[in-house]
Structure formats: structure tokens, C-alpha cells
Design a protein around this motif. Structure first.
Motif, PDB file in Angstrom:
ATOM      1  N   PHE A 375      52.014  50.170  45.711  1.00  0.00           N
ATOM      2  CA  PHE A 375      51.677  49.417  44.506  1.00  0.00           C
ATOM      3  C   PHE A 375      50.244  49.767  44.143  1.00  0.00           C
ATOM      4  N   HIS A 376      50.060  50.490  43.040  1.00  0.00           N
ATOM      5  CA  HIS A 376      48.729  50.901  42.620  1.00  0.00           C
ATOM      6  C   HIS A 376      48.043  49.737  41.905  1.00  0.00           C
ATOM      7  N   THR A 377      46.831  49.425  42.320  1.00  0.00           N
ATOM      8  CA  THR A 377      46.126  48.273  41.757  1.00  0.00           C
ATOM      9  C   THR A 377      45.338  48.620  40.494  1.00  0.00           C
ATOM     10  N   TRP A 378      45.155  49.881  40.206  1.00  0.00           N
ATOM     11  CA  TRP A 378      44.426  50.312  39.017  1.00  0.00           C
ATOM     12  C   TRP A 378      42.999  49.753  39.013  1.00  0.00           C
ATOM     13  N   GLY A 379      42.447  49.515  40.190  1.00  0.00           N
ATOM     14  CA  GLY A 379      41.096  48.965  40.288  1.00  0.00           C
ATOM     15  C   GLY A 379      40.977  47.553  39.761  1.00  0.00           C
ATOM     16  N   ASP A 380      42.087  46.820  39.641  1.00  0.00           N
ATOM     17  CA  ASP A 380      42.131  45.515  38.986  1.00  0.00           C
ATOM     18  C   ASP A 380      42.519  44.447  40.007  1.00  0.00           C
ATOM     19  N   HIS A 381      41.648  43.480  40.215  1.00  0.00           N
ATOM     20  CA  HIS A 381      41.895  42.439  41.222  1.00  0.00           C
ATOM     21  C   HIS A 381      43.153  41.641  40.937  1.00  0.00           C
ATOM     22  N   ARG A 382      43.440  41.371  39.676  1.00  0.00           N
ATOM     23  CA  ARG A 382      44.647  40.595  39.368  1.00  0.00           C
ATOM     24  C   ARG A 382      45.925  41.386  39.662  1.00  0.00           C
ATOM     25  N   LEU A 383      45.897  42.693  39.467  1.00  0.00           N
ATOM     26  CA  LEU A 383      47.040  43.525  39.851  1.00  0.00           C
ATOM     27  C   LEU A 383      47.251  43.465  41.362  1.00  0.00           C
TER      28      LEU A 383
END
Length: 424
Positions: A375-383
Motif C-alpha cells: 500500500f503506497h502512502t504517497w507521502g501522505d499521513h492520512r493515506l
């Protein structure tokens, strides 16, 4: 980047949560303390990347910070703000949109830089508004940019449909503008209105005169604001994200949940309740608490999250696990958040087996068979929160980068692992 395999819950998650202070409240409290006419003492301020960026940026402008022995922060405003430096806003929308209106008070201009991804975050309407109010603003209106003063203030019209922080940033600083400020929103629907209400409440608590002459018009009169002793509320968006662990596993979690919160507490709790979750409030000697008890089976939802759009990734994870169809609407503006959250959620949830597609202003789900994967978070804490949530019920979910959670929850891995461990 730090890869992390999300822990699997072997049984329903249960226990009691202690949630750090609110990012949104901490950011506003730091800024207002810097604008005040006397020092402030802030208890429970969040220590995370976003709030450190706000604190460092204010220090560049002349505000002094001191950590006390009991864990509070003493903030001392400067006799006069400083210009001419460089402020790194990272990927923090609050720093990017709240600090330029302060830099507009003085010359020479202050330069603003940030993470590479921050250049895609909307800021142009705010910068144009500052220019219209008399500030010296560089072009083009995106990171990196420079802002200097002296700004005169007055009346300004702008489209804040991409972020309510445009309005809040102007209102927060407007008390120190020569002519005050009158801000009128025009354009598409205004998102996250409770955050503007938070701004107004915090201004008035410090003695500022704020009026709302029309539904989408706010006026802050010029004048002084006072220093305060304040206790920062727990971050209810983060609390809801953690409470979702009980929702998705059919468990039970309890946390402090202030009754007269500056945050959109009722709307956040309602989003969890929509999945069939039971909510119980109780007044205790330590304050009001909320106990969340998850259902035996998640039912689908039809939710407008326009006012609490930060919770969209977590709600999307719950919808991906629900047994019936779900619709999330009213959140088209989150395409301009830390990343394009709608596109990222569609890609990453589908990669784990969810039946999901984007709509004009949200996401639509049909039941699917979830499975493990990266699961890639895209540098986003909410992801990252969304991926960890699905990992509780799906073996083999690996977040490619969990370090992005330090944006608002520096101890997220420990907190989440403790939650999953409490199920053992």
C-alpha cells in the motif's frame, strides 16, 4: 522511506486511547500567541512535523519559544516581526497558508520554500488576496514565493473552494493589519467550514473583534489580542482515525472527546456511527469521553464529508471493508491536499482488492474481496492511516513508507501496534 507491515488484529481491538494535541488548534494557538501583546503559555501542544514547521517559521519572523519543565510551551511575541529570511513550510498546508499573511506585515520580503510535492498544493488565491490588500508578493503564485509588507488590509474577495485555510490565514493575521480585513468567499462550495469557525472562536477568546455580516463574509477589526494560558484539545481527527480500529474489527475503544470542542467533533463521530457503530458519551472527573463499539458487520454508507474531509481516507478504508455499497461525496477539493487523495485512494485500495472508483466529488464502493499487498502512502499521513486500518483485518498489508505519519502523529507506529496488540 520506512516500509512497515501493518499488524493484523487476531481479535476485536479494545482499550483506552490517549491522543496527542490537535494539529489545527496548535498551529492557530502558536500563531495567535506570536501576534499577541503579551506572552502565552500553551499546554498539550502537538509535537509533530507540521507543528515544528509552524514553530520554526514563526521563530524566523521573530517569535520566541521556550519549552517549560512541565511540558508546556511559552510563546513570547516580538516587539516587531522580522522579514528577509527563508521559511520552509515542508508539506504543511497550515504553515504555507498561515505564515505568509504574517510575513506581509513587514519588509523586506520573506521567502517561502517547501517539499517538492508542496508546489502542487493550492495557494494562489491567498497570495493574490495578499497582493490585493497591499502586500508585496512575487509571481508566479506558487511555491517558492516571497511575501513582504507593509500590508494595509481592507476588503478582499477570493475563491476558497480549494481550502478554507485561505480564509483562516487572512482572519488570523488581519487583527494586526492597519485597516483590519474583510474576507468574502466566492466560487465553489467552501470546504471545512468548522475550521473557519475554530479560527473565529480562537480570535474572539483572545479579545479580537470578529463579525460575520453575511454567510460567506468575515470581518476582523484591527486591534490588540491578549496572551493566554491555554490547554490544547486532543486531535479529534486523529482520534477518529484510531477509533476506526474498533469499528473495523468489531471492538471497543474509549478516548477523551470534549463536549464544546473547537473541532468538528460531532461530524467526526457521526462518520463512524454511519457504519453501524455504537457511540456512548460519558462525563467523568477527567472530562467527557466517547466509547466506540464496532458492529458485527460493517454496513455501507452514503456520507457527505465536506466539513470533515481530512477523515476521507479512513472512511474510504472502512467503506472498502463494508458488506454493501458505499458513497463518499463532497470531497472533490482533497485532490489538492498533501497528494491527490481521491486518485491515490482509488489506486491503492483497488490494489488490495477493493471495488472502488472516483466520482466527480468523491468515491464509490461495491463489496470486494480484500487481500494483502503493498500500500503506497504517497507521502501522505492520512493515506498511511487508511492502509494500517485495512491491515488490521487483511494479512500482508505493507505500507511502503510509514514515516509520513510523523506529520501529525509522531508515535503512530507505537500507538497502532499497541492497539493491534491489545487484541491478542
Amino acid at each position: 522511506m520506512t516500509a512497515w507491515e501493518a499488524p493484523l488484529a487476531a481479535a476485536p481491538v479494545s482499550g483506552r486511547l490517549t491522543v496527542p494535541g490537535s494539529k489545527s488548534t496548535t498551529a492557530r494557538a502558536y500563531l495567535l500567541a506570536g501576534l499577541a501583546d503579551s506572552p502565552s503559555l500553551l499546554h498539550g501542544a502537538l509535537e509533530a512535523r507540521d507543528t515544528r514547521l509552524m514553530r520554526t517559521g514563526l521563530t524566523r519572523l521573530g517569535v520566541a519559544f521556550e519549552d517549560t519543565e512541565d511540558g508546556a510551551v511559552r510563546v513570547t511575541p516580538p516587539p516587531q516581526f522580522h522579514g528577509g529570511g527563508t521559511i520552509d513550510v515542508g508539506l504543511a498546508g497550515t504553515a504555507m497558508r498561515f505564515l505568509p499573511p504574517i510575513a506581509a506585515l513587514v519588509a523586506p520580503a520573506t521567502r517561502f520554500v517547501g517539499d517538492p510535492e508542496a508546489a502542487a498544493r493550492p495557494v494562489a488565491p491567498l497570495l493574490q488576496a495578499l497582493a490585493d490588500l497591499g502586500a508585496d508578493v512575487s509571481g508566479p503564485h506558487r511555491l517558492p514565493f516571497s511575501v513582504g509588507g507593509p500590508i494595509r488590509g481592507g476588503r478582499v474577495t477570493l475563491d476558497s473552494s480549494a481550502s478554507s485555510q485561505f480564509v483562516s490565514g487572512l482572519l488570523l493575521a488581519g487583527v494586526r493589519y492597519r485597516d483590519g480585513v474583510v474576507v468574502e468567499h466566492t466560487g465553489g462550495p467552501l470546504p471545512s467550514l468548522p475550521h473557519i469557525q475554530m479560527t473565529v472562536s480562537m480570535l474572539t477568546r483572545r479579545g479580537a473583534r470578529v463579525e460575520q455580516p453575511a454567510p460567506l463574509v468575515w470581518q476582523v477589526y484591527p486591534g490588540a489580542i491578549t496572551g493566554v494560558v491555554e490547554h490544547i484539545e486532543p486531535d479529534l481527527t486523529n482520534a477518529a482515525s484510531l477509533l476506526a480500529a474498533a469499528v473495523i474489527t468489531g471492538g471497543e475503544l474509549t478516548t477523551v472527546w470534549p463536549q464544546d470542542s473547537l473541532q468538528a467533533g460531532d461530524a467526526l463521530a457521526a462518520a463512524l456511527a454511519a457504519f453501524g457503530t455504537d457511540l456512548r458519551y460519558q462525563d467523568t472527573a477527567d472530562g467527557r469521553t466517547l466509547t466506540v463499539t464496532g458492529p458485527e458487520r460493517l454496513s455501507g454508507v452514503d456520507l457527505d464529508l465536506h466539513e470533515v474531509s481530512e477523515l476521507t481516507p479512513v472512511v474510504a478504508a472502512l467503506a472498502a471493508a463494508a458488506s454493501t455499497r458505499s458513497v463518499i461525496r463532497g470531497v472533490g477539493h482533497i485532490r489538492g491536499h498533501e497528494t491527490d487523495r481521491l486518485a491515490a485512494l482509488e489506486i491503492e485500495l483497488a490494489a488490495l482488492g477493493a471495488n472502488v472508483r472516483q466520482s466527480t466529488d468523491g468515491l464509490e464502493f461495491s463489496p470486494g474481496a480484500l487481500h494483502g499487498g503493498v500500500f503506497h502512502t504517497w507521502g501522505d499521513h492520512r493515506l498511511a492511516h487508511a492502509g494500517a486500518l485495512l491491515g488490521l483485518i487483511t494479512p500482508g498489508v505493507v505500507l511502503d513508507d510509514v514515516s509520513c505519519t510523523t506529520k501529525t502523529l509522531p508515535d503512530f507506529v507505537a500507538l497502532w501496534s499497541e492497539l493491534a496488540g491489545s487484541a491478542a
